[in-house]
Design a protein around this motif. Structure first.
Motif, PDB file in Angstrom:
ATOM      1  N   UNK A  68       0.852  -0.990  -0.409  1.00  0.00           N
ATOM      2  CA  UNK A  68       0.122  -0.071   0.109  1.00  0.00           C
ATOM      3  C   UNK A  68       0.477   1.461  -0.063  1.00  0.00           C
ATOM      4  N   UNK A  69       1.628   0.511   1.407  1.00  0.00           N
ATOM      5  CA  UNK A  69       3.048   2.364   0.406  1.00  0.00           C
ATOM      6  C   UNK A  69       3.422   3.133  -0.317  1.00  0.00           C
ATOM      7  N   UNK A  70       3.913   1.693  -1.043  1.00  0.00           N
ATOM      8  CA  UNK A  70       4.547   1.873  -2.373  1.00  0.00           C
ATOM      9  C   UNK A  70       3.461   2.178  -3.503  1.00  0.00           C
ATOM     10  N   UNK A  86      -7.523   0.556   2.217  1.00  0.00           N
ATOM     11  CA  UNK A  86      -6.139   0.552   2.263  1.00  0.00           C
ATOM     12  C   UNK A  86      -5.598   1.181   3.604  1.00  0.00           C
ATOM     13  N   UNK A  87      -5.761   2.794   3.773  1.00  0.00           N
ATOM     14  CA  UNK A  87      -4.980   3.126   4.920  1.00  0.00           C
ATOM     15  C   UNK A  87      -5.186   2.028   6.395  1.00  0.00           C
ATOM     16  N   UNK A  88      -6.217   1.565   6.526  1.00  0.00           N
ATOM     17  CA  UNK A  88      -7.158   0.622   7.634  1.00  0.00           C
ATOM     18  C   UNK A  88      -5.261  -0.300   8.131  1.00  0.00           C
ATOM     19  N   UNK A  89      -5.168  -1.007   6.466  1.00  0.00           N
ATOM     20  CA  UNK A  89      -4.290  -2.513   6.586  1.00  0.00           C
ATOM     21  C   UNK A  89      -2.634  -1.544   6.830  1.00  0.00           C
ATOM     22  N   UNK A  90      -2.236  -1.034   5.813  1.00  0.00           N
ATOM     23  CA  UNK A  90      -1.153   0.035   6.145  1.00  0.00           C
ATOM     24  C   UNK A  90      -1.260   0.366   7.388  1.00  0.00           C
ATOM     25  N   UNK A  91      -2.278   0.917   7.655  1.00  0.00           N
ATOM     26  CA  UNK A  91      -1.453   1.061   9.231  1.00  0.00           C
ATOM     27  C   UNK A  91      -1.489   0.193  10.719  1.00  0.00           C
ATOM     28  N   UNK A  92      -2.492  -1.231   9.842  1.00  0.00           N
ATOM     29  CA  UNK A  92      -2.199  -2.329  11.021  1.00  0.00           C
ATOM     30  C   UNK A  92      -0.733  -3.245  10.159  1.00  0.00           C
TER      31      UNK A  92
END
Length: 182
Positions: A68-70, A86-92
């Motif tokens: 996600x960050x990429x 996507x932000x929830x998964x990235x932060x998780x």
């Protein structure tokens, strides 16, 4: 209008979505695949079994978070993954407690296929076929290098899957549950 009409026609036979976000859609699908395929291939577990194991589930969040960050760094507009932003998964994947709680709830309560259903790479591994690990997680690693983001979890997964593929390791959940990246 033509694209909408083509979408309508195709939808009579299968699902169809008309979008102007092709790269975002493709990267989102890549994220989903990076989270599931290689993990099933190296562990021998089904998707449901992976979701039921906290260590594996959290490793999958880390895989997805890196991708996600990429994708964000490449400027893609990412879509929901499962039913999560996507932000929830990235932060998780980065260890945020609130995001992990939301991610865990979704993964544990989301509709599932058959309990023994495996992602395609897990099926390939079981049949002795060559996997696509270089084109999924390996691609994420290479794209990350281009934007200055190291994808350590994806890099490690590629290594593990290749070792299982070559017969140097047997499929085993411990490849992930005992993995230490930090």
């Amino acid at each position: 209008e033509r694209a909408q009409e083509v979408g309508r026609l195709v939808s009579t036979a299968d699902s169809a979505k008309v979008t102007d976000n092709l790269w975002g859609e493709r990267w989102t699908k890549l994220i989903q695949n990076t989270m599931a395929n290689g993990v099933s291939a190296c562990t021998g577990l089904s998707g449901a079994q992976c979701a039921d194991n906290e260590a594996i589930r959290h490793f999958q969040a880390r895989l997805g978070g890196e991708a996600i960050r990429i994708g964000q760094a490449r400027g893609y507009k990412l879509e929901e993954i499962g039913h999560l932003s996507p932000e929830v998964i990235a932060r998780a994947g980065e260890g945020d407690a609130a995001a992990l709680k939301e991610y865990d709830h979704d993964r544990l309560h989301a509709p599932r296929g058959a309990p023994d259903q495996r992602p395609s790479m897990g099926q390939d591994m079981a049949k002795g076929r060559r996997t696509e690990i270089e084109f999924l997680n390996g691609f994420v690693v290479r794209e990350g290098e281009q934007v200055g983001i190291r994808a350590a979890a994806n890099e490690r997964l590629v290594d593990i899957v290749k070792k299982v593929e070559r017969g140097e390791l047997q499929q085993d959940p411990r490849h992930i549950t005992e993995l230490r990246l930090n």
